[in-house]
Scaffold this motif. Structure first.
Motif, PDB file in Angstrom:
ATOM      1  N   ASP A  97      59.306  84.524  15.852  1.00 23.12           N
ATOM      2  CA  ASP A  97      58.369  85.238  14.986  1.00 23.12           C
ATOM      3  C   ASP A  97      56.928  85.058  15.468  1.00 23.12           C
ATOM      4  O   ASP A  97      56.139  86.023  15.470  1.00 23.12           O
ATOM      5  N   VAL A 118      56.371  87.161  18.626  1.00 23.77           N
ATOM      6  CA  VAL A 118      56.256  88.590  18.329  1.00 23.77           C
ATOM      7  C   VAL A 118      54.887  88.908  17.735  1.00 23.77           C
ATOM      8  O   VAL A 118      54.259  89.917  18.089  1.00 23.77           O
ATOM      9  N   LYS A 119      54.412  88.052  16.843  1.00 24.95           N
ATOM     10  CA  LYS A 119      53.080  88.266  16.259  1.00 24.95           C
ATOM     11  C   LYS A 119      52.002  88.238  17.336  1.00 24.95           C
ATOM     12  O   LYS A 119      51.036  89.011  17.285  1.00 24.95           O
ATOM     13  N   VAL A 121      52.345  89.116  20.524  1.00 23.65           N
ATOM     14  CA  VAL A 121      52.407  90.369  21.275  1.00 23.65           C
ATOM     15  C   VAL A 121      51.738  91.499  20.483  1.00 23.65           C
ATOM     16  O   VAL A 121      50.962  92.288  21.042  1.00 23.65           O
ATOM     17  N   SER A 122      52.028  91.575  19.204  1.00 23.11           N
ATOM     18  CA  SER A 122      51.421  92.610  18.365  1.00 23.11           C
ATOM     19  C   SER A 122      49.899  92.472  18.355  1.00 23.11           C
ATOM     20  O   SER A 122      49.165  93.467  18.458  1.00 23.11           O
ATOM     21  N   SER A 161      51.409  86.745  26.364  1.00 21.60           N
ATOM     22  CA  SER A 161      52.207  86.958  25.153  1.00 21.60           C
ATOM     23  C   SER A 161      53.563  87.567  25.487  1.00 21.60           C
ATOM     24  O   SER A 161      54.585  87.228  24.876  1.00 21.60           O
ATOM     25  N   LEU A 182      57.208  85.776  24.741  1.00 22.98           N
ATOM     26  CA  LEU A 182      58.287  86.406  23.987  1.00 22.98           C
ATOM     27  C   LEU A 182      59.585  86.397  24.789  1.00 22.98           C
ATOM     28  O   LEU A 182      60.655  86.062  24.249  1.00 22.98           O
ATOM     29  N   THR A 193      63.790  92.738  21.422  1.00 21.07           N
ATOM     30  CA  THR A 193      62.799  92.252  22.384  1.00 21.07           C
ATOM     31  C   THR A 193      62.466  93.316  23.419  1.00 21.07           C
ATOM     32  O   THR A 193      61.291  93.560  23.739  1.00 21.07           O
ATOM     33  N   VAL A 197      60.157  95.984  22.007  1.00 19.08           N
ATOM     34  CA  VAL A 197      58.755  95.566  21.968  1.00 19.08           C
ATOM     35  C   VAL A 197      58.132  95.656  23.353  1.00 19.08           C
ATOM     36  O   VAL A 197      57.029  96.207  23.528  1.00 19.08           O
ATOM     37  N   TRP A 257      53.678  98.127  16.915  1.00 24.10           N
ATOM     38  CA  TRP A 257      53.690  97.476  15.591  1.00 24.10           C
ATOM     39  C   TRP A 257      55.050  97.626  14.927  1.00 24.10           C
ATOM     40  O   TRP A 257      55.573  96.678  14.350  1.00 24.10           O
ATOM     41  N   CYS A 285      57.622  95.396  16.522  1.00 24.03           N
ATOM     42  CA  CYS A 285      57.407  94.001  16.137  1.00 24.03           C
ATOM     43  C   CYS A 285      57.848  93.762  14.696  1.00 24.03           C
ATOM     44  O   CYS A 285      58.452  92.727  14.385  1.00 24.03           O
ATOM     45  N   ASP A 286      57.561  94.711  13.824  1.00 23.79           N
ATOM     46  CA  ASP A 286      57.966  94.576  12.417  1.00 23.79           C
ATOM     47  C   ASP A 286      59.484  94.524  12.272  1.00 23.79           C
ATOM     48  O   ASP A 286      60.003  93.933  11.320  1.00 23.79           O
TER      49      ASP A 286
END
Length: 275
Positions: A48, A51-52, A54-55, A86, A90, A113, A116, A147, A150-151
């Motif tokens: 998590d 991923v945040k 990368v976003s 980032s 990931l 993954t 993203v 986004w 990632c969500d």
């Protein structure tokens, strides 16, 4: 084109190529077996956070090229480095997840993954191809796609049991759609197979506008088979919910076997799904 802009493009193209290489490795790579000390909860926490990151980096990159003045070559280099960091983080966290935690769980984490990483690559590509000093619709769309990808991690299954239940749910949806298509076809007056048969199969003669007697004899048993498959899948889903266990390698493998078997349902009626 100025030397500064050329330098910016070189940095962005380098990161684009690197992200594509990482994506290919994640898509095709394998992880090693765990030593028995793997902590799935800690893995999810690290995933998590990755991923945040990368976003966040994708947002920074997009904003930097959203309006004048354009970032300096030094700023672009820093943005490229932080974005690549980032991306590598990931992919590294993804590789922590061993196959013996469940093939279906790992497959769903892998696909998320890759989505993203492909989104970030698409964003970089759009920035490279967009007119300078302008925020294009493509750039907005690409940023939103990152986004969204990632969500999606928030909806990933927590363990292999949950991953297999998602597979079963998808297969129930396949069967349900097939049943609905059969029932809809029975109400149509035009040739029910007009959008299924290949053009090179030729016309169906005097069966072009109605169900033939042969069709009607066949469709009943087919629909019955679909209804039986749906009932079996619902019972199997209930059994997995109640009895599914992820504490041993054997039970994890059995869950994966169940998922593989249920996926064999889809090709049974490909024409109804227009596959």
């Amino acid at each position: 084109m100025s030397a500064d802009i050329c330098g910016e493009n070189v940095s962005l193209r380098n990161i684009l190529n690197s992200i594509r290489c990482v994506t290919d490795r994640v898509r095709d790579g394998e992880s090693s077996a765990s030593d028995g000390a793997f902590d799935l909860a800690n893995f999810r926490g690290a995933l998590d956070q990755a991923v945040k990151a990368v976003s966040h980096e994708a947002t920074k990159l997009s904003l930097a090229f959203s309006k004048p003045p354009l970032p300096s070559p030094q700023d672009v280099e820093r943005l490229s480095e932080s974005t690549m960091k980032s991306v590598l983080s990931l992919s590294t966290v993804y590789y922590w997840l061993p196959k013996d935690q469940g093939v279906n769980l790992r497959r769903q984490v892998r696909d998320a993954t890759v989505e993203v990483l492909e989104g970030v690559a698409q964003l970089v590509e759009v920035i490279l191809s967009s007119p300078l000093q302008s925020l294009s619709q493509d750039q907005l769309t690409s940023t939103g796609s990152v986004w969204s990808a990632c969500d999606h991690f928030a909806q990933l299954p927590q363990d292999n049991k949950a991953a297999v239940l998602m597979v079963l749910s998808d297969q129930i949806g396949v069967v349900k759609d097939a049943i609905e298509e059969v029932e809809q076809a029975l109400t149509e007056t035009e040739d029910p197979f007009s959008d299924v048969l290949d053009n090179d199969q030729g016309p169906r003669g005097n069966q072009d506008t109605y169900w033939s007697e042969q069709d009607l004899l066949l469709i009943g048993p087919c629909r019955g088979l679909m209804m039986a498959a749906a009932a079996c899948l619902r019972k199997l889903t209930s059994a997995v919910k109640v009895n599914g266990d992820v504490t041993t390698a054997q039970n994890l493998a059995q869950l994966d076997d169940l998922a593989d078997i249920t996926k064999e349902i889809s090709p049974v009626w490909p024409s109804w799904r227009h596959c």
